[in-house]
Design a protein around this motif. Structure first.
Motif, PDB file in Angstrom:
ATOM      1  N   GLN A 701       0.843  -1.265   0.014  1.00 11.76           N
ATOM      2  CA  GLN A 701      -0.003   0.111   0.220  1.00 11.76           C
ATOM      3  C   GLN A 701       0.780   1.425   0.008  1.00 11.76           C
ATOM      4  O   GLN A 701       1.723   1.232   0.819  1.00 11.76           O
ATOM      5  CB  GLN A 701      -0.833   0.062   1.299  1.00 11.76           C
ATOM      6  CG  GLN A 701      -1.991  -0.903   1.211  1.00 11.76           C
ATOM      7  CD  GLN A 701      -3.309  -0.294   0.143  1.00 11.76           C
ATOM      8  OE1 GLN A 701      -3.504   0.748   0.296  1.00 11.76           O
ATOM      9  NE2 GLN A 701      -3.643  -1.314  -0.465  1.00 11.76           N
ATOM     10  N   SER A 705      -3.720   5.331   0.086  1.00 13.81           N
ATOM     11  CA  SER A 705      -4.351   3.831  -0.186  1.00 13.81           C
ATOM     12  C   SER A 705      -3.943   3.587  -1.753  1.00 13.81           C
ATOM     13  O   SER A 705      -4.709   2.860  -2.360  1.00 13.81           O
ATOM     14  CB  SER A 705      -5.801   4.167   0.028  1.00 13.81           C
ATOM     15  OG  SER A 705      -5.932   4.346   1.489  1.00 13.81           O
ATOM     16  N   THR A 707      -2.258   2.087  -4.811  1.00 18.11           N
ATOM     17  CA  THR A 707      -1.646   0.787  -5.230  1.00 18.11           C
ATOM     18  C   THR A 707      -0.423   0.915  -6.250  1.00 18.11           C
ATOM     19  O   THR A 707      -0.463   1.932  -7.030  1.00 18.11           O
ATOM     20  CB  THR A 707      -2.436  -0.229  -5.719  1.00 18.11           C
ATOM     21  OG1 THR A 707      -3.213   0.095  -7.035  1.00 18.11           O
ATOM     22  CG2 THR A 707      -3.720  -0.426  -4.543  1.00 18.11           C
TER      23      THR A 707
END
Length: 1069
Positions: A701, A705, A707
């Protein structure tokens, strides 16, 4: 509608100054009935012997003088509640006040002759409380009553409450009755549902709202909060037949109720909550507390608060307001009520009550206490010449805080479905359309899906939109699984002759006729670091307001809080319609006003959206003619595969800006530098792909948040878009590249990707040229483009600077109701404008190149211009601040204007060559050896400075920051680590500090913010007003001509488009 409710936010109020006794242990105790006293001694006034000797011996600091005893006579649940305990602890810090709590068993079981003695009584009715005995006690002992006891009988009867309100001329809902199927009738007059039914007894909180059959009938039944519910719906439509009730019309309030809490006639705290009548679900925050919305009372509401307090003779009093149809109505008076969970309210309440008690009783009891002078009542500061002036107005234009990278995709569309959508939402009125609402974005997604299906089924169909662009449009709109205006929006701009083409290949394929430029934007959300930056800056901003010794000494920005709490701070906060800008404004307001709780309620109640009149919003995708020419010339210069020549320096940096010249020296050959940047981006995407293939990175992570897949998507898009098919570079992507690498360098450095710092260095050098020069290369171009962006804002600033304004009375005390405030008519107007980079660049260009002052004749202005020329970037939280002062000793030239600037957030790397300004209000250093005047900011710096935080020599104001305190002063404790972004710290303080991001994945570093630098502090109001008028007028005529031509083109093209659409529809079907 009735009852005491939780409070999360501080209220607008405070008291006069008082002397605090800083003891660790407050002196309040529970009175006992076994204290044997001779009644003759009692009547003789010897009350201090009431306390047991062993209790007094525990207090080594107890003064020998007579103490004022404040008695608390209420049910134990009330007298030992958290709000009461917090307030009593603060009340005991007065030198001459002791508090005694009457035990509940004494109140209920003992005769009043055996009740503890007191000089002042705080007593109030609640369930089970013997009000008759309290009245008897008051007659016997004759203490000073904070809340009148006889009036509390009336408060228990809603009929009496309404009678008193009517006698005072306070608006209240109409009261009526006699039942029909869908109405009630009173004295022959019919009132239709919905209406409200309230028990006459104010202690009964079972209030019913009856709905008409046309709306489904039934009733909403309100009650005291039980868990997470405050009402339930019932199918029962008939009114109650047993008991006594009053009836009133139902007032639609947009789903919120306003709770007002007074502490005396000159203090009112107001907050809103979700109306229990809405759905009965109590909204709670992450800590389980009911969500509160801070509320600014209007002038009339402030008068109502005063009237309620005086009419019911209740110093501490809560009542309910309904705001409906442009009016405010009092629907309930609750009597003694405290705000819960607001440390600021506890401070204020104790101060108001303490001063009130001492003012009334100190002379009677021969206590050597005098009313402190209200030195900070008028915000006065020393000027550069050593005289004193009163602060009257603060105007700040502030860029939003740290955000996620913005992403954008442009495509030209010609399909009839897009034109239908454009017309449906009124795009032809202005030639532009912005779509943010979920239903609107869903319509765009439906069109994209439909066209992709048609392209898949019929390869030869006449759909001009590129398949790859439609697929990207569909993919972005389908992200997250739901729509939100904060993270996505679509803009459509009408192009009468289609989009200009950049290459000869595109020219050949260009079709005649109008088209729409569709711009899809996503990302750009305010990060947790951005929220911290904004809140800390708001907290530091308080320190610009003078005053605050006495009551608030030791609390940062106490002068502002005092102004705000006594109704003499006229504050309005504006923000553009972008989510990151609005949330920045809310976070700033939270810090500025010492608010508590979530940002969303603050945003809803306190931040005004300025998108209706173009005040702070702009569409950068609709370039003016000047901008298009500038952009084309910029692209031409930056596409040369050779080192910059002297001619290039003259073309690209005609103003001789050191920041531009230095960046050009770093770049040397723009194409070669772009080659390096492109190669570094390729290397970066390759590294990210390898990380994705590594199983260890599967669940990695990143910050906020994100990716690895999303990170790869944004870098891959930049890799595709930066180098075009013809091998040339798209210079317009340079700001996006710098945006992304700056974000990853700061927030995702833990990934350890190679060569990111080199990519940051090169892209910043390119961005330092491209970004500022997009707003004009020559001075005349900069001014022309600036006027296109910010003339509405400059006109508003001009209005803000005027002494009187049509809405000025909104936030001032009425002179007839201003007893207790020495200067009710004196107020400070604060206007805060939160916006994006374009407006900040444009406004600064206006001040620099609009002819405000002559550099050759004004040395201070020349120094300021040299400083601004050396600033490379207007980063997040950049501020332009205008402060207006009034010299009341002068008749002419009474008003004095100061202009200040900060380039915003510091970078975490490569800060060695930061330009240094001359400090905040630097010329006041000539007063350094003088004793600070009452009300000066310099009075806030009496404590020892924190030696670990060096200050630059030119800065004299706030040399010892009051924010760096760790002394316990009730709720006013401010740990030193919370001031990492102090507005007044010098540039040699640490650049980055860790921040906790509770509730967010990942952690990051929060850069501190550069201090304000004074650009000029000897401007007259006349100078500034003439300058603003001149700039606005010069742009007005050209703007009018442009608008007329644009609107004419849209009108003519609308007819053409209708014909074209019909032909296209015939062709399709």
């Amino acid at each position: 509608m009735s009852g005491i409710c939780d409070g999360l936010t501080p209220g607008p109020g405070t008291a006069e100054g008082q002397v605090w006794d800083h003891r660790d242990v407050p002196r309040f105790m529970v009175g006992c009935d076994d204290d044997e006293q001779d009644m003759d001694q009692v009547e003789a006034g010897i009350k201090s012997d009431m306390f047991r000797e062993e209790e007094l011996e525990d207090d080594d600091e107890s003064p020998s003088e007579r103490q004022v005893v404040v008695g608390i006579c209420a049910m134990m649940k009330k007298s030992t509640s958290k709000p009461m305990t917090q307030i009593l602890e603060r009340l005991c810090k007065f030198d001459y006040i002791d508090v005694v709590i009457f035990p509940e068993e004494v109140i209920l079981e003992e005769p009043v002759e055996k009740w503890p003695l007191c000089d002042c009584l705080i007593s109030f009715h609640s369930k089970g409380f013997p009000l008759d005995k309290a009245v008897e006690y008051a007659k016997l002992r004759n203490p000073l009553l904070i809340n009148d006891l006889n009036m509390q009988y009336f408060i228990q009867d809603r009929r009496e409450v309404y009678r008193i309100l009517q006698e005072e001329g306070i608006d209240l809902p109409q009261c009526n009755l006699v039942e029909g199927e869908d109405h009630v009738e009173v004295n022959g007059e019919v009132f239709h549902k919905p209406f409200v039914e309230k028990p006459v007894c104010a202690e009964d909180h079972n209030v019913y709202i009856y709905y008409p059959t046309s709306a489904g009938g039934g009733s909403q039944r309100l009650f005291r909060k039980i868990g997470s519910r405050s009402s339930v719906y019932s199918p029962e439509s008939s009114v109650r037949k047993t008991g006594s009730y009053i009836y009133e019309e139902f007032m639609p309030t947009d789903g919120t109720d306003v709770k007002v809490y007074t502490v005396g006639p000159d203090y009112a705290h107001a907050e809103a909550r979700k109306s229990p009548a809405l759905d009965g679900k109590v909204e709670r925050d992450s800590e389980g507390k009911e969500i509160r919305y801070p509320v600014m009372l209007t002038a009339m509401e402030k008068l109502v608060a005063r009237k309620v307090c005086l009419a019911f003779k209740q110093t501490v009093c809560g009542f309910d307001l309904l705001r409906a149809n442009g009016h405010s109505y009092v629907c309930d008076v609750n009597g003694f009520s405290f705000v819960k969970n607001s440390m600021k309210y506890y401070d204020d309440c104790a101060k108001v009550l303490g001063n009130m008690v001492m003012r009334e009783l100190a002379p009677q009891l021969h206590i050597p206490w005098s009313i402190p002078m209200e030195a900070e009542d008028i915000p006065i500061v020393p000027t550069t010449s050593g005289t004193m002036m009163e602060l009257r107005c603060v105007i700040a234009i502030i860029r939003h805080g740290d955000r996620t990278p913005k992403q954008k995709m442009k495509m030209e569309v010609r399909h009839p479905l897009f034109f239908e959508l454009f017309e449906k939402h009124g795009g032809y009125k202005s030639g532009k359309l912005k779509l943010k609402k979920p239903k609107q974005l869903q319509e765009v997604l439906d069109i994209a899906r439909l066209l992709l299906v048609e392209l898949g089924q019929h390869n030869d169909c006449e759909i001009e939109e590129k398949k790859s662009k439609l697929e990207q449009l569909k993919t972005v709109l389908e992200m997250y699984g739901h729509f939100s205006g904060i993270n996505r929006k679509v803009q459509l701009t009408y192009l009468r002759n289609g989009q200009p083409k950049a290459s000869s290949e595109e020219e050949e394929s260009k079709k005649d006729g109008p088209s729409l430029l569709l711009v899809l934007k996503w990302g750009g959300e305010l990060t947790p670091a951005g929220r911290v930056q904004a809140e800390e800056l708001g907290r530091a901003f308080r320190c610009m307001y003078p005053g605050g010794q006495g009551d608030y000494a030791g609390f940062p920005g106490c002068g502002l809080l005092r102004l705000h709490s006594t109704y003499r701070h006229d504050l309005k906060i504006y923000a553009s319609d972008e989510g990151r800008v609005q949330m920045t404004a809310a976070a700033f307001a939270k810090g500025l006003l010492a608010l508590e709780g979530e940002l969303t309620p603050i945003l809803v109640q306190m931040v005004k959206s300025a998108n209706m009149n173009g005040l702070l919003d702009s569409d950068r995708d609709s370039l003016t003619g000047c901008q298009q020419k500038v952009k084309a010339r910029l692209h031409e210069i930056m596409q040369k595969d050779q080192d910059f020549t002297a001619e290039d320096y003259e073309k690209l940096a005609p103003t001789g800006s050191p920041s531009l010249v230095n960046s050009m020296k770093i770049i040397q050959n723009p194409v070669k530098t772009c080659d390096k940047v492109y190669a570094l981006i390729q290397s970066l995407t390759s590294q990210i792909r390898k990380r994705l293939e590594d199983p260890k990175s599967a669940d990695l992570q990143l910050y906020h948040s994100e990716t690895l897949e999303l990170m790869l998507q944004r870098w891959s898009k930049l890799e595709r878009d930066f180098r075009m098919k013809n091998g040339r570079y798209d210079i317009s992507k340079i700001p996006d590249i710098y945006d992304c690498i700056k974000y990853d360098t700061q927030h995702n450095a833990s990934l350890g990707l190679e060569d990111t710092l080199e990519l940051f260095r090169l892209s910043r050098a390119l961005a330092d040229i491209v970004i500022p020069q997009e707003y004009g290369i020559s001075k005349s171009e900069k001014l022309d483009i600036a006027q296109a962006y910010c003339v509405p804002l400059m006109k508003k600033i001009q209005l803000d600077l005027q002494r009187t304004h049509e809405d000025e009375a909104v936030n001032k005390l009425h002179p007839l109701y201003s007893r207790g405030v020495m200067s009710p008519g004196r107020h400070v107007r604060t206007r805060l404008y939160f916006t994006s980079e374009s407006h900040v660049h444009s406004l600064l260009s206006t001040f620099r190149y609009g002819g405000l002052l002559d550099e050759e004749k004004d040395q201070q202005w020349k120094q300021a211009m040299d400083y601004l020329s050396a600033v490379t970037e207007l980063n997040y939280m950049t501020q332009i601040v205008i402060m207006l002062y009034e010299d009341n000793n002068k008749v002419r030239e009474r008003f004095h204007v100061e202009l200040h600037f900060s380039p915003g957030v510091k970078g975490c790397e490569d800060e060695e060559n930061v330009p240094l300004g001359f400090g905040f209000r630097p010329a006041s250093s000539e007063n350094e050896d003088k004793k600070p005047d009452q009300g000066s900011l310099e009075d806030l710096s009496e404590d020892q400075p924190d030696q670990s935080l060096p200050f630059s020599e030119p800065i004299n104001v706030l040399r010892k920051s009051p924010m760096i305190r760790n002394r316990k002063t009730g709720s006013m404790e401010v740990p030193a680590h919370s001031v990492c972004t102090s507005h007044f710290l010098s540039s040699c303080s640490m650049s980055c500090v860790p921040v906790s991001t509770a509730g967010f994945e990942g952690c990051s570093m929060v850069p501190s913010i550069y201090p304000l630098e004074t650009l000029h502090n000897l401007l007259s109001l006349k100078q500034v007003e003439e300058f603003l008028s001149r700039v606005c007028e010069s742009s007005g005529e050209a703007h009018t001509k442009t608008m007329k031509a644009s609107l004419y083109g849209v009108s003519v093209s609308l007819v053409y488009q209708e014909i074209r659409t019909k032909i296209s529809q015939i062709h399709i079907y």
